[in-house]
Structure formats: structure tokens, C-alpha cells
Design an enzyme around this catalytic site. Structure first.
Site, short mmCIF file in Angstrom:
data_model
loop_
_atom_site.label_atom_id
_atom_site.label_comp_id
_atom_site.label_asym_id
_atom_site.label_seq_id
_atom_site.Cartn_x
_atom_site.Cartn_y
_atom_site.Cartn_z
N VAL A 1 35.06 -8.57 34.98
CA VAL A 1 35.75 -8.42 33.70
C VAL A 1 35.41 -9.68 32.92
O VAL A 1 35.97 -10.75 33.16
CB VAL A 1 37.28 -8.29 33.88
CG1 VAL A 1 37.95 -8.15 32.51
CG2 VAL A 1 37.62 -7.10 34.77
N LYS B 1 41.59 -9.18 39.48
CA LYS B 1 40.70 -9.93 38.60
C LYS B 1 40.90 -11.40 38.93
O LYS B 1 41.99 -11.96 38.73
CB LYS B 1 41.02 -9.67 37.13
CG LYS B 1 40.13 -10.47 36.17
CD LYS B 1 40.55 -10.29 34.71
CE LYS B 1 39.72 -11.20 33.81
NZ LYS B 1 40.16 -11.13 32.39
N TYR C 1 45.90 -10.01 37.92
CA TYR C 1 45.05 -11.05 37.31
C TYR C 1 45.56 -12.42 37.73
O TYR C 1 46.67 -12.82 37.36
CB TYR C 1 45.08 -10.88 35.80
CG TYR C 1 44.16 -11.78 35.01
CD1 TYR C 1 43.12 -12.50 35.60
CD2 TYR C 1 44.33 -11.92 33.64
CE1 TYR C 1 42.28 -13.32 34.86
CE2 TYR C 1 43.49 -12.72 32.88
CZ TYR C 1 42.48 -13.41 33.49
OH TYR C 1 41.66 -14.22 32.75
N THR D 1 41.78 -12.48 25.74
CA THR D 1 40.69 -12.42 24.77
C THR D 1 41.01 -11.45 23.65
O THR D 1 40.49 -11.57 22.54
CB THR D 1 39.38 -12.04 25.46
OG1 THR D 1 39.16 -12.95 26.55
CG2 THR D 1 38.20 -12.12 24.52
#
EC number: 4.3.3.7
Length: 306
Positions: free
Chosen positions: A211, A171, A143, A55
Site C-alpha cells: 500500500v 499494513k 495499520y 495520504t
């Protein structure tokens, strides 16, 4: 005052994968980034921020820009929020350099994603991530995002990663809450939902935080939701989550979270520009109508606004 590290929530409870603000000519806007970080931490319920992730347009920002962004945000909010820096690449040596530079810039932790595009084997995933994790003294959040990376971490891979002394959290953007429940019990890792929309189901299965992306505009609601959950008021947590759904859908539904998050922040007056770098293109005027509608339905815009 220095941050207190918790084994239960080593990076806080409510974090956003923060956008990287840019000027209209595509330059990273550190002044805007600092202002946004202060807003998220001081006004919007965040106790952590993730910088230089997807992002944050990490694939198209460069090493000095990444380091400068981390240093500026740490200086601005690092005494009251965790600052986690992305160290993601499909080139392990490059990811190691990113990790080292983030540590030098003052990050409190690292986010290490599966190598995207190259789709390594499960042993390759373990080797890549543990190499990056071992390159600094910082704690690491791994992640797992198979939709972007093209490969999902197997249970044995997660177990191997959990045994590394620096890896403390996951995550999880798989959407698989049953697998998460099993992995949390098996590994003891702090588990973070990597998708705003399934935060409550993940909490019900043992996660400790989120998150998010839409959290950048509904952070207060998510912070209140987490507080209600922690207090055992699950009905109130659900009620609060439902207030966020229109905004979450408006920002995440298209799959272009970086683009739509910037547009939403501009609509709310938190960014001057929604500029992005190619291959992203800015949200169109038609896109903005849908974003505004979602923000209005979530109570974030006056209903009289166009």
C-alpha cells in the site's frame, strides 16, 4: 464482474493510499477523484485503492465527504479493483461510525489504524481495533504506523488481532522486516508493505503486496515488479524497483506524502490542483523543482521539461 477474494492477497497486490483531490477552494473534487481512480486501476497497474487514509487527508475531511468519495470510487472501479476505506480515529466511537458509513457506501474492506496521539496501552490497541473490526461485516486490514501513531503494536497484540475473524491483513509501516517475517509465519495474516521503499525486502520476508504513496506515479513499474517477483525473476524485480527510486525519494523523502503526491500528480497532468487542507500547505515552487527532478530521473517526464 465481481471481485474474487483471495486469502493470499485479500485486497490485491498493488494499492495506493490515494490522495483526495480538491479544488482550489478546498472542496473535495469527486470528478477528479473518479478520474484518478480509473487511471490508477485501468492504466497504472493497481488492483486496489485505499481511500480516506493519511495520504487522503482523512483527519481534515468530514464524514459525508468520506462516504461520498467511497461511493463514487466504488461505482467507478469497484468491479475491477478492491476499494478499502480508512476507519481511523483516536476516538473509537468515531472510528466505528466511519466503518459503518464506509460499509454503507460500498467499500470492500476497512483500513484500521492505531489510535494516533492518545498512545493507548497494548490492551487498549486490541480493544479499539477489534471494536471497529466487529462493527461491520467487512474484512479488515490493520495499520501499524508507529511514526505517526506514536505507539507500535507488540507481537502479542498482533497475535490477538489476528485471531479476530474479520482481521485478515496488516499494513506494516514499521520498516522492521525481521519482525514482519516472524509475524507472518506466526499469524498467517496477509502482509502489506506500508512503505514503497521497502516493498522488495518485505516481499523477501513473506509479504504479499504494497500500500504505497509513490505508487500513484510509478504504479506500472510496481505492478511489473510484483509480476517479476511472482515469476521468480528476482533480478528483474530489483531492476524494476531501481527505476522507481528517484520518484519514491522525491515524494516520500520529505515526510509530507499527501502534499508531494498531489504535486507529483499535478506535474504529470493527472490532477488540475495540488490544493490541500490546513494544517497541510501546498507544495511550493521550490518543492516542485525537486519533484520534477525525481520524476524525470524515473523516466516519467521528458528530460527537456523544466
Amino acid at each position: 464482474m465481481p471481485l474474487v477474494t483471495s486469502s493470499v492477497r485479500p485486497f490485491g497486490a498493488v494499492l495506493s493510499a490515494m490522495v483526495t483531490p480538491m479544488t482550489e477552494d478546498g472542496a473535495v473534487d469527486l470528478t477528479a477523484a473518479v478520474a484518478l481512480a480509473k487511471h490508477l486501476v485501468d492504466e497504472a497497474g493497481h488492483d486496489g485503492l485505499v481511500l480516506n487514509g493519511t495520504t487522503g487527508e482523512a483527519p481534515t475531511t468530514h464524514a459525508p465527504e468520506k462516504a461520498e468519495l467511497v461511493a463514487a470510487v466504488v461505482e467507478a472501479v469497484g468491479d475491477r479493483a478492491y476499494v478499502v476505506a480508512g476507519a481511523g480515529s483516536n476516538d473509537t466511537a468515531h472510528a466505528v461510525r466511519m466503518a459503518e458509513q464506509a460499509a454503507e457506501a460500498g467499500a470492500h474492506g476497512l483500513l484500521v489504524v492505531s489510535p494516533y496521539y492518545s498512545r493507548p496501552s497494548q490492551p487498549g490497541l486490541v480493544a479499539h481495533i477489534t471494536t471497529v473490526a466487529g462493527s461491520t461485516e467487512l474484512p479488515v486490514m490493520v495499520y501499524d504506523v508507529p511514526g505517526r501513531a506514536g505507539v507500535r503494536m507488540a507481537p502479542a497484540t498482533i497475535d490477538a488481532l489476528a485471531s479476530h475473524q474479520r482481521i485478515v491483513a496488516m499494513k506494516d509501516a514499521t520498516g522492521d522486516v525481521a519482525a514482519a517475517a516472524d509475524a507472518i509465519a506466526r499469524t498467517g495474516l496477509a502482509w502489506y508493505s506500508g512503505d514503497d521503499a521497502v516493498t522488495l525486502p518485505f516481499f523477501a520476508h513473506g509479504a504479499c503486496g504494497v500500500v504505497g504513496v509513490a505508487t500513484q506515479v510509478v504504479g506500472r513499474q510496481f505492478a511489473a515488479m510484483v509480476a517479476a517477483w511472482d515469476a521468480g525473476d528476482h533480478a528483474e524485480a530489483l531492476r524494476l524497483f531501481r527505476t522507481t527510486v528517484p520518484a519514491v525519494q522525491a515524494i516520500n523523502g520529505s515526510g509530507f506524502q499527501a502534499v508531494f503526491a498531489k504535486a507529483a500528480l499535478q506535474v504529470l497532468g493527472l490532477l488540475d490542483s495540488r490544493a490541500v487542507r490546513l494544517p497541510y500547505v501546498p507544495a511550493s515552487d521550490d518543492d516542485l523543482e525537486g519533484i520534477r527532478a525525481g520524476l524525470r530521473a524515473a523516466g516519467l517526464l521528458d528530460s527537456a521539461l523544466a
